[in-house]
Structure formats: C-alpha cells, structure tokens
Design a protein around this motif. Structure first.
Motif, PDB file in Angstrom:
ATOM      1  N   GLU A  37      -3.593  27.923 -14.927  1.00  0.00           N
ATOM      2  CA  GLU A  37      -4.618  26.881 -14.896  1.00  0.00           C
ATOM      3  C   GLU A  37      -4.090  25.641 -15.598  1.00  0.00           C
ATOM      4  N   ALA A  38      -4.819  24.548 -15.471  1.00  0.00           N
ATOM      5  CA  ALA A  38      -4.412  23.269 -16.054  1.00  0.00           C
ATOM      6  C   ALA A  38      -4.135  23.404 -17.546  1.00  0.00           C
ATOM      7  N   GLY A  91      -3.504  20.641 -12.966  1.00  0.00           N
ATOM      8  CA  GLY A  91      -4.850  20.823 -12.460  1.00  0.00           C
ATOM      9  C   GLY A  91      -5.194  19.737 -11.455  1.00  0.00           C
ATOM     10  N   ARG A  94      -5.253  25.520  -9.665  1.00  0.00           N
ATOM     11  CA  ARG A  94      -4.294  26.396 -10.348  1.00  0.00           C
ATOM     12  C   ARG A  94      -2.898  26.140  -9.790  1.00  0.00           C
TER      13      ARG A  94
END
Length: 115
Positions: A37-38, A91, A94
């Motif tokens: 994830e970011a 982001g 993902r």
C-alpha cells in the motif's frame, strides 16, 4: 524433476508480498512479488548483484544511485550491482511489482538514511 509451487505453498508477508529464493532449488534467481500500500517500501540498500523491478500496477518513487524517478505499470527499473537503491509506493492503488534478484540467495546491505 523441477519444482511446482502452488498458490499458498510459499509464505507471504502480512501485507501479501511473496518471497522466493531460488538457490534452494538450483535456480540462480530470487524475487519478491510485492503487494504494498501507499507509503511502504525498503530503506536504502545495496546488493552485490543487479536487481530488476517490473511494475504491474500502482506507482512508486525509486531512488537508484543519485537519480530519483517515478515509475508506473509496464515500467522497468534496474539497479546495477552495488548501486544504492530504494523505493516507496505512491498510491492510491496498491503497488504490484516483481523485484528480481540476479542471485540464488538474497544478500542485502542496509545503508544509513540521508537526513
């Protein structure tokens, strides 16, 4: 006979990243299939071999040597042997990426972060 690994036979990190070291099976390659994830990514580091990053979806900001570049789906980034590198997922999607190590076992030297 070669080895076939079925989904679920190789462990994944809590975030979903799969790690494979080929040296255990006679292969001179290792890799991460990254799912991040970011804001996630490794701190600066080096390897005594090259590393190739192939982005499938999402985006990341890479620092390789003295250069900083943003990459997205379909892009390939290469860090040469001994070249300091790291990245962070940007982001909002993902980051789905293959991180290919040109060696049967992953060897990483972590570097101090610049302030």
């Amino acid at each position: 006979m070669g080895h076939v690994f079925r989904k679920g036979e190789i462990g994944r990190s809590p975030g979903g990243t799969l790690t494979f070291e080929g040296g255990r099976y006679g292969a001179d390659v290792s890799f991460f299939l990254l799912d991040a994830e970011a804001g996630h990514g490794p701190k600066p580091h080096t390897h005594p071999y090259g590393e190739v990053f192939g982005l499938r979806s999402g985006a990341a900001r890479f620092t390789v040597g003295d250069a900083t570049v943003e990459a997205g789906p379909g892009d390939i980034v290469v860090a040469e042997p001994g070249e300091p590198h790291g990245f962070v997922s940007l982001g909002p999607d993902r980051l789905d990426m293959a991180c290919i190590h040109a060696h049967g076992h992953m060897v990483t030297e972590w570097l101090p972060e610049q302030t």
